[in-house]
Design a protein around this motif. Structure first.
Motif, mmCIF file in Angstrom:
data_model
loop_
_atom_site.group_PDB
_atom_site.id
_atom_site.type_symbol
_atom_site.label_atom_id
_atom_site.label_comp_id
_atom_site.label_asym_id
_atom_site.label_seq_id
_atom_site.Cartn_x
_atom_site.Cartn_y
_atom_site.Cartn_z
ATOM 1 N N MET A 1 106.934 2.365 121.923
ATOM 2 C CA MET A 1 107.428 2.048 120.589
ATOM 3 C C MET A 1 106.284 2.051 119.575
ATOM 4 N N VAL A 2 106.555 2.610 118.419
ATOM 5 C CA VAL A 2 105.548 2.659 117.357
ATOM 6 C C VAL A 2 106.062 1.854 116.163
ATOM 7 N N ALA A 3 105.276 0.903 115.698
ATOM 8 C CA ALA A 3 105.620 0.116 114.502
ATOM 9 C C ALA A 3 104.873 0.711 113.321
ATOM 10 N N LEU A 4 105.621 1.152 112.323
ATOM 11 C CA LEU A 4 105.013 1.815 111.175
ATOM 12 C C LEU A 4 105.359 1.037 109.907
ATOM 13 N N ASP A 5 104.370 0.387 109.338
ATOM 14 C CA ASP A 5 104.614 -0.424 108.143
ATOM 15 C C ASP A 5 103.811 0.095 106.955
ATOM 16 N N GLY A 6 104.174 -0.385 105.771
ATOM 17 C CA GLY A 6 103.430 -0.031 104.563
ATOM 18 C C GLY A 6 104.357 0.021 103.375
ATOM 19 N N PRO A 7 103.774 0.097 102.177
ATOM 20 C CA PRO A 7 104.604 0.154 100.970
ATOM 21 C C PRO A 7 105.259 1.521 100.789
ATOM 22 N N SER A 8 106.108 1.647 99.770
ATOM 23 C CA SER A 8 106.785 2.932 99.557
ATOM 24 C C SER A 8 105.825 3.952 98.944
ATOM 25 N N GLY A 9 106.116 5.224 99.199
ATOM 26 C CA GLY A 9 105.302 6.291 98.613
ATOM 27 C C GLY A 9 104.077 6.634 99.439
ATOM 28 N N THR A 10 104.011 6.119 100.657
ATOM 29 C CA THR A 10 102.867 6.430 101.512
ATOM 30 C C THR A 10 103.177 7.604 102.438
ATOM 31 N N GLY A 11 104.403 8.123 102.355
ATOM 32 C CA GLY A 11 104.808 9.222 103.219
ATOM 33 C C GLY A 11 105.307 8.718 104.565
ATOM 34 N N LYS A 12 105.528 7.405 104.633
ATOM 35 C CA LYS A 12 105.889 6.733 105.877
ATOM 36 C C LYS A 12 107.171 7.287 106.509
ATOM 37 N N THR A 13 108.230 7.376 105.699
ATOM 38 C CA THR A 13 109.524 7.766 106.256
ATOM 39 C C THR A 13 109.515 9.195 106.797
ATOM 40 N N THR A 14 108.974 10.116 106.011
ATOM 41 C CA THR A 14 108.954 11.521 106.461
ATOM 42 C C THR A 14 108.103 11.651 107.719
#
Ligand code: C5P
Length: 223
Positions: A1-14
């Motif tokens: 499992m990978v936990a990916l956090d951060g604010p919006s606009g960091t390219g996180k979702t894509t």
């Protein structure tokens, strides 16, 4: 499992979706769950700061998200609301709804269940959010916290809005992104912050392909 956090606009979702597809894992967009809850609140005409009413409504709402990285879906009471949860109206209200402790309690329990199911069915899951490494899955073997400069994040948000047919300018996108990050970082319950053991990745100068490659390298390194 990978936990990916951060604010919006960091390219996180894509990057999270591409990472999950590449690994053959599931993808859980926890932000989409808070957005569906917010849509339910807006549709019911409940004030976002009326915590008791918001919590009661969210408890009754049928909030569903799919975990296929190729086609993530968001549902409210069975209806597909994937487009409706991305409006500026939802952007403006989502931080208030997601700051309500009972809302977080309900959705975190649901997220843990979805994570268990995705691990059982797909063998792994990439989870995209704000408090995954700190609260939802503190035992995740890999935690990554993405950052990017405010200018870059505003530009990405505005480009994403344009691509999805919403009107936006870098100025209003910046105001919207900064306001939401301020609210998310300063709330009392589960504020946006990097876990002590998270890998920090600044994506300001990176393309989405480079971010995905870096995440894949980290995920494969951790097994
Ligand atoms: O990731 P996205 O921008 O769709 O998230 C929308 C909002 O949902 C965030 O601004 C935040 O208020 C809330 N959120 C949260 N905890 C998460 C994911 C999202 O509070 N794990």
């Amino acid at each position: 499992m990978v936990a990916l956090d951060g604010p919006s606009g960091t390219g996180k979702t894509t990057a999270a979706r591409r990472l999950a597809s590449g690994l053959g894992a599931g993808y859980l967009d926890t932000g989409a769950m808070y957005r569906v809850a917010t849509l339910a609140v807006l549709r019911a005409g409940v004030a976002e700061d009326d915590e008791t009413a918001v919590a009661a409504l969210v408890r009754r709402a049928g909030i569903g998200v799919g975990t296929d990285p190729a086609a993530p879906t968001a549902r409210l009471d069975g209806a597909d609301v994937s487009a409706q949860i991305r409006t500026e109206e939802v952007n403006r209200a989502v931080s208030a709804v997601s700051a309500v402790p009972q809302v977080r309690e309900l959705l975190v329990a649901e997220q843990r269940k979805l994570i268990r199911e995705a691990v059982e069915s797909a063998g792994g899951v990439v989870v995209d959010g704000r408090d995954i490494g700190t609260v939802v899955a503190p035992d995740a073997p890999l935690k990554v916290f993405l950052t990017a400069s405010a200018d870059v994040r505003a530009r990405r948000r505005s480009a994403q809005d344009a691509a999805e047919g919403r009107q936006s300018s870098p100025g209003t996108a910046r105001e919207s992104v900064e306001r939401r990050d301020r609210l998310d970082s300063t709330r009392a319950v589960s504020p946006l912050r990097a876990a002590d053991d998270a890998v920090l990745l600044d994506t300001s100068e990176l393309t989405v392909e480079e971010v995905t490659a870096k995440l894949t390298e980290l995920a494969e390194g951790r097994g």
